[in-house]
Enzyme design. Structure first.
Site, short mmCIF file in Angstrom:
data_model
loop_
_atom_site.label_atom_id
_atom_site.label_comp_id
_atom_site.label_asym_id
_atom_site.label_seq_id
_atom_site.Cartn_x
_atom_site.Cartn_y
_atom_site.Cartn_z
N TRP A 295 0.80 -1.22 0.00
CA TRP A 295 0.00 0.00 0.00
C TRP A 295 0.84 1.28 0.00
O TRP A 295 0.32 2.36 -0.26
CB TRP A 295 -0.89 0.02 1.25
CG TRP A 295 -0.12 -0.35 2.48
CD1 TRP A 295 -0.03 -1.57 3.06
CD2 TRP A 295 0.75 0.51 3.25
NE1 TRP A 295 0.83 -1.54 4.14
CE2 TRP A 295 1.33 -0.27 4.27
CE3 TRP A 295 1.09 1.86 3.16
CZ2 TRP A 295 2.21 0.25 5.20
CZ3 TRP A 295 1.98 2.39 4.09
CH2 TRP A 295 2.54 1.59 5.09
N ASN A 296 2.14 1.22 0.30
CA ASN A 296 2.86 2.46 0.61
C ASN A 296 3.13 3.34 -0.61
O ASN A 296 3.21 4.56 -0.49
CB ASN A 296 4.16 2.18 1.38
CG ASN A 296 5.07 1.19 0.68
OD1 ASN A 296 4.65 0.44 -0.19
ND2 ASN A 296 6.33 1.18 1.08
N LYS B 171 -2.88 -8.36 -7.27
CA LYS B 171 -3.51 -8.51 -5.97
C LYS B 171 -2.92 -7.38 -5.11
O LYS B 171 -1.82 -7.50 -4.57
CB LYS B 171 -3.20 -9.88 -5.38
CG LYS B 171 -3.99 -10.21 -4.09
CD LYS B 171 -3.30 -9.65 -2.88
CE LYS B 171 -4.02 -10.01 -1.60
NZ LYS B 171 -4.26 -8.87 -0.72
N HIS B 172 -3.65 -6.28 -5.00
CA HIS B 172 -3.15 -5.12 -4.26
C HIS B 172 -3.57 -5.21 -2.80
O HIS B 172 -4.40 -6.04 -2.42
CB HIS B 172 -3.69 -3.83 -4.88
CG HIS B 172 -2.68 -2.71 -4.91
ND1 HIS B 172 -1.80 -2.48 -3.88
CD2 HIS B 172 -2.42 -1.75 -5.84
CE1 HIS B 172 -1.05 -1.45 -4.18
NE2 HIS B 172 -1.39 -0.98 -5.36
N ALA B 173 -2.94 -4.37 -1.98
CA ALA B 173 -3.32 -4.29 -0.57
C ALA B 173 -4.76 -3.82 -0.46
O ALA B 173 -5.20 -2.91 -1.18
CB ALA B 173 -2.38 -3.35 0.17
N GLY C 31 6.68 -6.67 -0.33
CA GLY C 31 6.02 -6.73 0.96
C GLY C 31 6.97 -7.19 2.04
O GLY C 31 8.19 -7.03 1.93
N GLU D 69 10.70 -8.51 -3.48
CA GLU D 69 11.29 -7.29 -2.90
C GLU D 69 10.65 -7.14 -1.52
O GLU D 69 9.47 -6.80 -1.41
CB GLU D 69 11.01 -6.08 -3.80
CG GLU D 69 11.87 -4.87 -3.46
CD GLU D 69 11.21 -3.96 -2.44
OE1 GLU D 69 11.52 -4.12 -1.23
OE2 GLU D 69 10.40 -3.12 -2.82
N LEU D 70 11.45 -7.39 -0.48
CA LEU D 70 10.88 -7.65 0.84
C LEU D 70 11.26 -6.64 1.90
O LEU D 70 11.25 -6.94 3.08
CB LEU D 70 11.27 -9.06 1.28
CG LEU D 70 10.92 -10.17 0.27
CD1 LEU D 70 11.35 -11.53 0.79
CD2 LEU D 70 9.43 -10.16 -0.06
N CYS E 159 10.21 1.24 1.86
CA CYS E 159 11.05 0.06 2.05
C CYS E 159 12.53 0.41 2.07
O CYS E 159 13.29 -0.10 2.88
CB CYS E 159 10.79 -0.95 0.93
SG CYS E 159 9.11 -1.57 0.86
N GLU F 183 12.39 -3.91 10.89
CA GLU F 183 12.14 -2.79 9.99
C GLU F 183 11.23 -1.78 10.68
O GLU F 183 10.15 -2.14 11.16
CB GLU F 183 11.49 -3.28 8.69
CG GLU F 183 11.26 -2.18 7.69
CD GLU F 183 10.80 -2.71 6.34
OE1 GLU F 183 11.05 -2.04 5.32
OE2 GLU F 183 10.17 -3.78 6.30
#
Length: 455
Positions: free
Chosen positions: A129-130, A153-155, A205, A227-228, A261, A358
């Site tokens: 979502w960011n 598949k979005h937030a 995510g 990408e985490l 991120c 994080e």
């Protein structure tokens, strides 16, 4: 039912029907049919549509930005910049795709040898979502240029932004199903990964989400890019320009309310500069004005959701219990919405949540290093490895240290950012695979070798 809630007020303002498993299957079937049409569309025609999509982003900057600000709390100027960036990435791949997708001849004693890039099919994109537009488009622009199609598949909290992207793609001329939003709960992702039309998965995510979805992709032998996120070190040596590095540290912790991120999370400062750095940064953070992200006077907005605020508060409290020192903030603001006070912690060490986890919010964590060697050790003392930065007057020394830091991107005297001209991704628990640049165009392609011998 998916609900959009304004994080500046805590009030819901839109509801969207969710897709159940049969509906998701039907939509993915449609994506599979769209792939056949899109794959066979000449490259020049695909890129013309990408350019039309860029123009639509440019025409709708304000409306799209207001929507994302209301859904996830980003300051309006930041949201507008994100939309413009989506237009630029479309134009970038429209320009570069003909060169990067061209057949590559190889030397041969007889006949011909070549490598060609062909699309794989439907790529399932599990998105956060960011950066609700940019995260999708940095994957979508190269994938569409290559001839793949996207199922997104979005937030759930940015469903409005997701559907706006789908509508823009349709208006630009994409075949029905070439950019499709799946309004599905997390429990239905496994079925989407397993769908026979889906040939790859890209996810941005958490490490936990990446481990789960990556395992699903592996079980079905499907290519994945993960990408985490990270706990990025921001290494400040004693000879660094104090003003420059403090401005950069402030930006890293306040941009998108600290919910990026690749933003610096751990501020590792060499001992001779740590007191001055802390004092300067504290003054900068204290000057921020929380408020409505649509108000031009606001300089820091809310966190996107209440559960994110509660987790950030837990990280701060537990770090204080373990010996960190509170210089500024450290509490939820007494107002409607999901606001957390700009916060500065010092004496942060390994073993504290502010160092090990994080930090997603307006919290700066300062760790003192005795010297450059300890700074590098502390920088690498993490399970993550997305981005990092080194600040020093000696750029040669900075480059030498940058080579020793375990990360997918390291900047010297600059803030690392995802740049569509450069490969982007991480190592360790920050993921694998690369987005953007040529990598973004070819990661989800069949790199096919063709050998032709004369009859």
């Amino acid at each position: 039912m998916f609900v959009s809630t304004n994080p500046a007020t805590g009030q819901s303002f839109a509801r969207y029907a969710a897709h159940d498993a049969p509906a998701a299957t039907r939509l993915l079937d449609g994506c599979g049919r769209a792939f056949g049409r899109w794959r066979d569309t000449p490259l020049a025609a695909r890129l013309d549509i990408l350019l039309r999509l860029a123009g639509l982003f440019e025409d709708r900057v304000r409306d799209l930005a207001v929507l994302s600000s209301r859904e996830m709390g980003k300051l309006l100027p930041e949201a507008e910049a994100e939309v413009r960036r989506c237009a630029r990435v479309c134009r970038f791949y429209a320009k570069m795709a003909p060169r990067w997708l061209a057949d590559e001849p190889y030397p041969a004693e007889t006949g011909r040898r070549m490598v060609v890039h062909e699309p794989l099919g439907v790529i399932l994109a599990v998105m956060p979502w960011n950066f609700p537009y940019w995260q999708v488009m940095r994957a979508a622009a190269p994938l569409l240029a290559c001839g793949n199609v996207l199922a997104v598949k979005h937030a759930a909290n940015v469903t409005g932004a997701a559907l706006a992207l789908e509508a823009l793609g349709r208006e630009a001329g994409l075949p029905d199903g070439a950019l499709r939003v799946l309004c599905i709960e997390n429990g239905l992702v496994a079925g989407a990964v397993a769908h026979p039309a889906v040939r790859g998965v890209t996810l941005t995510g958490s490490a936990r989400a990446g481990a789960a979805v990556g395992a699903l992709a592996g079980a079905h032998i499907k290519k994945a890019v993960m990408e985490l996120g990270g706990s990025d070190p921001f290494v400040v040596l004693a000879d660094a320009n104090l003003g420059d590095c403090c401005v950069a540290a402030e930006s890293a912790r306040m941009r998108a309310c600290g919910q990026a991120c690749i933003a610096a999370k751990r501020l590792i400062v060499e001992q001779p500069l740590v007191a001055a750095f802390t004092e300067n940064l504290a003054a900068r953070l204290a000057a921020h004005r929380p408020g409505d992200p649509l108000d031009p006077a606001t300089t820091v907005g809310p966190l996107a959701r209440e559960d994110l605020l509660e987790n950030l508060d837990r990280q701060v409290r537990q770090s204080l219990e373990k010996g960190a020192r509170l210089v500024l903030g450290g509490h939820r603001l007494p107002r409607p919405g999901f606001f957390y006070a700009p916060t500065l912690l010092t004496d942060v060490r390994p073993g504290m949540p502010a160092f090990d986890e994080e930090l997603f919010g307006p919290v700066a964590a300062v760790t003192e290093a005795a010297d450059a060697e300890e700074a590098v050790r502390l920088a690498n003392a993490t399970d993550y490895g997305l981005g990092a930065s080194v600040w020093t007057a000696d750029t040669a020394r900075g480059l030498a240290l940058a080579r020793r830091i375990e990360a997918g991107m390291v900047a010297v005297n600059a803030v690392p950012r995802s740049d569509f001209r450069l490969p982007f991704g991480g190592v360790k628990r920050s993921g694998y695979g690369r987005e953007l640049a040529r990598s973004g165009l070819t990661e989800f392609s069949n790199i096919k070798t063709i050998v032709v011998e004369d009859a």
